[in-house]
Design a protein around this motif. Structure first.
Motif, short mmCIF file in Angstrom:
data_model
loop_
_atom_site.label_atom_id
_atom_site.label_comp_id
_atom_site.label_asym_id
_atom_site.label_seq_id
_atom_site.Cartn_x
_atom_site.Cartn_y
_atom_site.Cartn_z
N VAL A 1 -105.91 -50.71 55.40
CA VAL A 1 -106.22 -49.51 56.17
C VAL A 1 -107.67 -49.59 56.67
CG1 VAL A 1 -106.56 -47.00 56.02
CG2 VAL A 1 -104.55 -48.07 54.98
N VAL A 2 -107.86 -49.25 57.93
CA VAL A 2 -109.21 -49.27 58.51
C VAL A 2 -109.87 -47.92 58.28
CG1 VAL A 2 -110.54 -49.57 60.64
CG2 VAL A 2 -108.43 -50.87 60.30
N GLU A 3 -111.02 -47.95 57.58
CA GLU A 3 -111.75 -46.69 57.34
C GLU A 3 -112.71 -46.46 58.48
OE1 GLU A 3 -113.79 -46.98 53.63
OE2 GLU A 3 -111.95 -47.53 52.55
N LYS A 4 -112.62 -45.27 59.09
CA LYS A 4 -113.56 -44.94 60.16
C LYS A 4 -114.32 -43.71 59.71
CE LYS A 4 -109.65 -46.10 63.03
NZ LYS A 4 -108.59 -45.52 63.87
N LYS A 5 -115.62 -43.85 59.61
CA LYS A 5 -116.35 -42.66 59.20
C LYS A 5 -117.72 -42.61 59.86
CE LYS A 5 -117.14 -45.32 55.06
NZ LYS A 5 -116.89 -45.47 53.64
#
Length: 908
Positions: A622-626
């Motif tokens: 899963v790609v974490e975007k923050k």
RNA sequence: GGGCUUGUAGAUCAGCUCGGAAGAUCGCCUCCUUGGCAUGGAGGAGGCCUCGGGUUCAAAUCCCGACAAGUCCA
């Protein structure tokens, strides 16, 4: 200026402790001292060093002791020690976060430009660090002066004040400095002088105090409160400055110098690298050459940091600076006749530094390899250059200024090496004294103009829906602003899902709907906070619209973008931590990723990279975007974040693919790397020394390429099928690459080339071959043979032609006119080896006319062009060998007859 | 980022100015000289002159582009 400094530097601390302000009788600068009799400022060159052999301070201190003493002193005084776990508690010596400098040249550089400008809050305030820095400005002085170093640690305590005394300003700075030197290091207060100076650098300026002891500058206390501004009222060195929003305490304490002053060794080098120097003294044949020994001690440490922090040697940017140091180091090794590879020397440094800078040694394998490659390359350059120098000497017996410059600038031959080679040949070469400035002069007019794009003010800002959710495909919005241009209308909405061009990612295209109207969005750009849509058609401000982006296109772009991050991670895993993004370009059909690496990518590596990238994709991470505030992002992930440059502002968008890659990135990304489906490397190339490029495709585009490739392959097999029966079909992309190698043409030229080769080879019986590649190599061989055969002259043909020869009446000269199958120049050339012949031979392409050496005739003057004209062209050549030709092939007989006539006429 | 330079035989290079049979030296192969080696002598093989395109009757050579390499500077 003096009055300005007088006011700025008039501190209570000085008055309360009995310091007096004096003017140096030597340099004219003002300084503060306790010594009533002091006449000079206490700096070089006004006074000599006085601490050599007579150290100042309580006791001799090592670098480590000075560092620890400094950091803990300021920690006790409420400063925070910076802590970046990922990068080994420090910024690297390569200033990756800066676009204006390549190397970290000062501790304050860590905080420029965004923190010093006030846009980003400091990671702590006040803070204290010890930053390894590299400066190459005084490279020529290193080893000679006794005090210059390329690599040093600048210790600094910094305070960032919005108002002058928010944290602390001048008084406390000087008080801290005094306490540290007097109490901790033990330098008597009477031995310390504070010299008033004006400081400027990196677009900032301010008053400063240089702290001097024993004739040595041991610290500089800068009060940075101005910034460059065209409208500013302070003028310094021809530049105008205005008040900076922050008042920054920028101090620089020379770690090595403080240790040196406490030890009082002959030079700073003995303090910094005692082990290396004693090793060098023991192993060189000439330990009187102190300059080389000191330089090696310094340069090898510099290289340990440069390479340990991931600089890849190259012909550009920071890589060039690394190569510069490597080559200097190699020459010192040579000069000292040391029997040791460069990597061993650097390894010694890495081992010494390991305790204090553990991260440096992590890339040891790559460092060894880099140094071996660089050593080999340099010796190749030198031996090539040596040949060149010898050739010039052979021809001209001397080497002048101009050649000396060419040898250096173009071929990398340092003038003193040229001189040595010439000496061995017994020739003296003068090296002009101003050689360096001659080189500088050569490059002086290369300045390029910077094109500054005007940003229109007062454009309405746009809410970026694509950041809320990267998968937003449609949206409703209100028209805020428009501008009709000759090339479409510019529109700004209150919000948008259209991604603008930038960060290497293409902008979106799509459609804007308004009632029954449809406008197609051709281009989307960013200007300040506004997102501008360029459309064909018109709308009115205040209208409500519905927007829809071309999702299929965008989704492919996202696959390519997330793909570059995965690829970056895969490269780092396989090749090492020195892999760093050097640029990228995301297209719809394919994407490019440029990265630093010291070799080109081999076929085997290409496959490994592709396989690993695809394996990672299958993990479906899963790609974490923050959005994180800058400081905590840096602390968590380190400078790895800034692969594509440093974004401004105090919060940054972090794209984290756990275990694979983490970057600050403003692009749109997939939610899960599994959505990439698959990734295929289309091409690897070396775009520069030290920089490689991978072109790849992701998702559906892979199939498109596969299809294209299959079609090409089938087409080629079909073309070849007239002569070759191909039994097996092997891996198509490999086969095409092999074929491209065999014919030495790019793959897209294969069709043309194979067609040409088949035609030029002529028809042969059908042959059975194993695979496509074999068919190609066979064709190539056949073609070579055919070419040779064409040039080969059979003795039968020659005899035949001689038999046909006519003797010109009244002479013993024989003339031949004929049409031949093989190459006419070869035949003519063979015949005229015998005396008494003039020949005119046509081979289907041209007429070659030739005469034996004993015949007095000039064919080139009239005959050649005359018979060429008959064919609709022209001709010429050397007197006894000419070629003629033209497009009118039907007139060959006429031309040959004319040739005979003219020959007879000429010989009568 | 900018500048300069170079791609010709296995290697090192000449030829390119001014277009007109693709060369030298080393290395390789065969033979001769010698008891053998070094050396010497005779002969031979080995070139898409990096790849496209253009100009021309004709391009290694001139022009444009691509690809590869070297080097200096900021």
């Amino acid at each position: 200026m003096d009055s300005f400094l007088k006011k700025e530097c008039d501190l209570e601390f000085f008055h309360n402790n009995g310091f007096k302000r004096k003017q140096c009788t030597s340099c004219g600068a003002y300084f503060w001292t306790l010594d009533d009799n002091a006449k000079t400022c206490g700096d070089q060159p006004c006074v000599p060093f006085s601490f050599i052999g007579k150290p100042l301070g309580k006791k001799p201190l090592s670098l480590r002791e000075v560092r620890e003493s400094f950091l803990s002193f300021f920690e006790k005084n409420n400063h925070s020690r910076l802590n970046y776990p990922v990068t080994g508690e420090r910024c690297p010596v390569v200033a990756r976060w800066r676009s204006d400098i390549y190397l970290t040249i000062a501790s304050i550089a860590d905080f420029q430009p965004h923190i010093t400008s006030g846009n980003v809050p400091p990671p702590a305030n006040p803070l204290v660090i010890s930053q390894p820095c590299i400066r190459l400005n005084d490279l020529g002085e290193v080893g000679k002066s006794g005090r210059h170093l390329t690599i040093f640690e600048m210790m600094g305590h910094h305070a960032f004040n919005k108002n002058t005394d928010e944290i602390y300003w001048k008084e406390d700075t000087v008080r801290y400095c005094d306490e540290f030197f007097v109490k901790n290091i033990g330098i008597p207060r009477e031995a310390i002088t504070y010299k008033e100076q004006l400081w400027d650098g990196g677009g900032n300026a301010g008053p400063c105090l240089e702290v001097l002891a024993g004739g040595l500058e041991i610290a500089t206390l800068v009060f940075m409160n101005m910034k460059r501004d065209e409208n500013g009222k302070f003028a310094i060195k021809g530049e105008k400055y205005a008040q900076n929003p922050l008042n920054i305490v920028d101090t620089g304490y020379g770690l090595e110098r403080i240790a040196w002053i406490s030890q009082g060794t002959e030079t700073v080098y003995e303090t910094v690298s005692p082990k290396i120097i004693s090793w060098l003294n023991d192993h060189t044949g000439d330990n009187s050459d102190k300059v080389s020994i000191y330089s090696l001690a310094d340069h090898s440490k510099c290289l340990a940091f440069m390479l340990g922090d991931g600089i890849v040697p190259s012909n550009v940017k920071a890589g060039y600076l690394a190569r510069l140091i490597i080559r200097r180091t190699l020459r010192f090794i040579e000069k000292l006749k040391l029997d040791i590879p460069l990597k061993e020397l650097v390894n010694m440094q890495l081992n010494i530094l390991e305790k204090e800078f553990p991260s440096l040694k992590e890339g040891k394998y790559q460092i060894d390899e880099i140094l071996d490659i660089e050593t080999r390359k340099f010796s190749e350059t030198l031996s090539k250059g040596e040949g060149l120098v010898k050739r010039i000497l052979k021809e001209k017996e001397t080497i002048d200024k101009k050649e000396l410059i060419t040898l250096y600038d173009t071929y990398g031959m340092p003038p003193d090496i040229v001189k040595n080679i010439a000496n061995m040949e017994g020739i003296n070469v003068e090296i002009p004294k101003n050689f360096d400035s001659m080189i500088a002069e050569l490059h002086s007019h290369e300045e390029k103009e910077e094109i500054k794009e005007e940003i229109r003010q007062n454009l309405p800002g746009t809410i970026r829906l694509y950041y809320k959710d990267h998968y937003t495909k449609e949206f409703d919005a209100e028209m805020m602003w428009k501008n009709n241009t000759g090339n479409g209308t510019e529109l700004i909405f209150d919000k948008t899902a259209f991604y603008p061009e930038g960060g290497g990612q293409l902008g979106d295209i799509g459609t804007i709907f308004r009632d029954d109207k449809q406008l197609s969005v051709k281009k989307v750009v960013k200007e300040g906070d506004a997102i501008i849509h360029i459309v064909d058609g018109d709308l009115n401000v205040g209208e409500n619209v519905h927007g829809k982006i071309d999702w299929e296109r965008r989704y492919t772009l996202m696959k390519h973008h997330t793909g570059t991050h995965v690829l970056n991670g895969a490269l780092r895993k396989l090749l090492g931590e020195h892999i760093w993004q050097a640029g990228s370009q995301l297209g719809v059909n394919e994407a490019r990723f440029d990265f630093s690496h010291y070799r080109s990518i081999s076929e085997k590596e290409r496959k490994e990279i592709e396989n690993l990238a695809n394996q990672l994709i299958k993990q479906e991470t899963v790609v974490e975007k923050k959005i994180m505030d800058r400081n905590s992002a840096e602390r968590t992930y380190g400078f790895r974040l800034y692969q594509g440059g440093v974004p401004p502002g105090d919060s940054i968008r972090v794209i984290n693919i756990p275990g694979i890659d983490v970057e600050a990135c403003g692009g749109t990304h997939l939610n899960n790397i599994g959505e990439i489906e698959k990734l295929r490397i289309l091409k690897t190339e070396r775009i520069q020394d030290g920089v490689n490029r991978i072109t790849f495709a992701a998702g559906k585009m892979v199939d498109a390429y596969q299809k294209e490739e299959n079609e090409l392959y089938n087409k080629l097999v079909n073309i070849l099928s007239s002569t070759y029966e191909i039994k097996k079909q092997k891996e198509i992309s490999d086969q095409l690459k092999e074929a491209s190698k065999i014919f030495s043409v790019p793959i897209n030229q294969l069709e043309k080339t194979i067609g040409r080769f088949l035609k030029e080879t002529g028809k042969k019986e059908k042959i059975e071959v194993n695979d496509f590649k074999d068919a190609c190599s066979n064709l190539f061989k056949e073609w070579k043979q055919a070419r040779k055969d064409e040039k080969k002259v059979s003795s039968d043909d020659i005899e035949n032609l001689k038999y046909q020869a006519e003797t010109i009446p009244g002479t013993s000269i024989k003339v031949i006119t004929a049409i031949s199958k093989s190459e006419s120049t070869s035949i003519a050339g063979t015949i005229i080896k015998e005396p008494g012949y003039v020949v005119h031979i046509y081979d289907g392409k041209k007429i070659t006319s030739a005469a034996s050496g004993n015949i007095d005739i000039d064919l080139s003057k009239e005959i050649a062009s005359e018979i060429g004209k008959i064919l609709g062209g022209s001709g010429g050549g050397k007197p006894k060998l000419t070629q003629s030709g033209g497009p009118k092939k039907g007139k060959i007989k006429e031309a040959l007859d004319k040739a005979k006539q003219l020959t007879i006429k000429a010989l009568n």
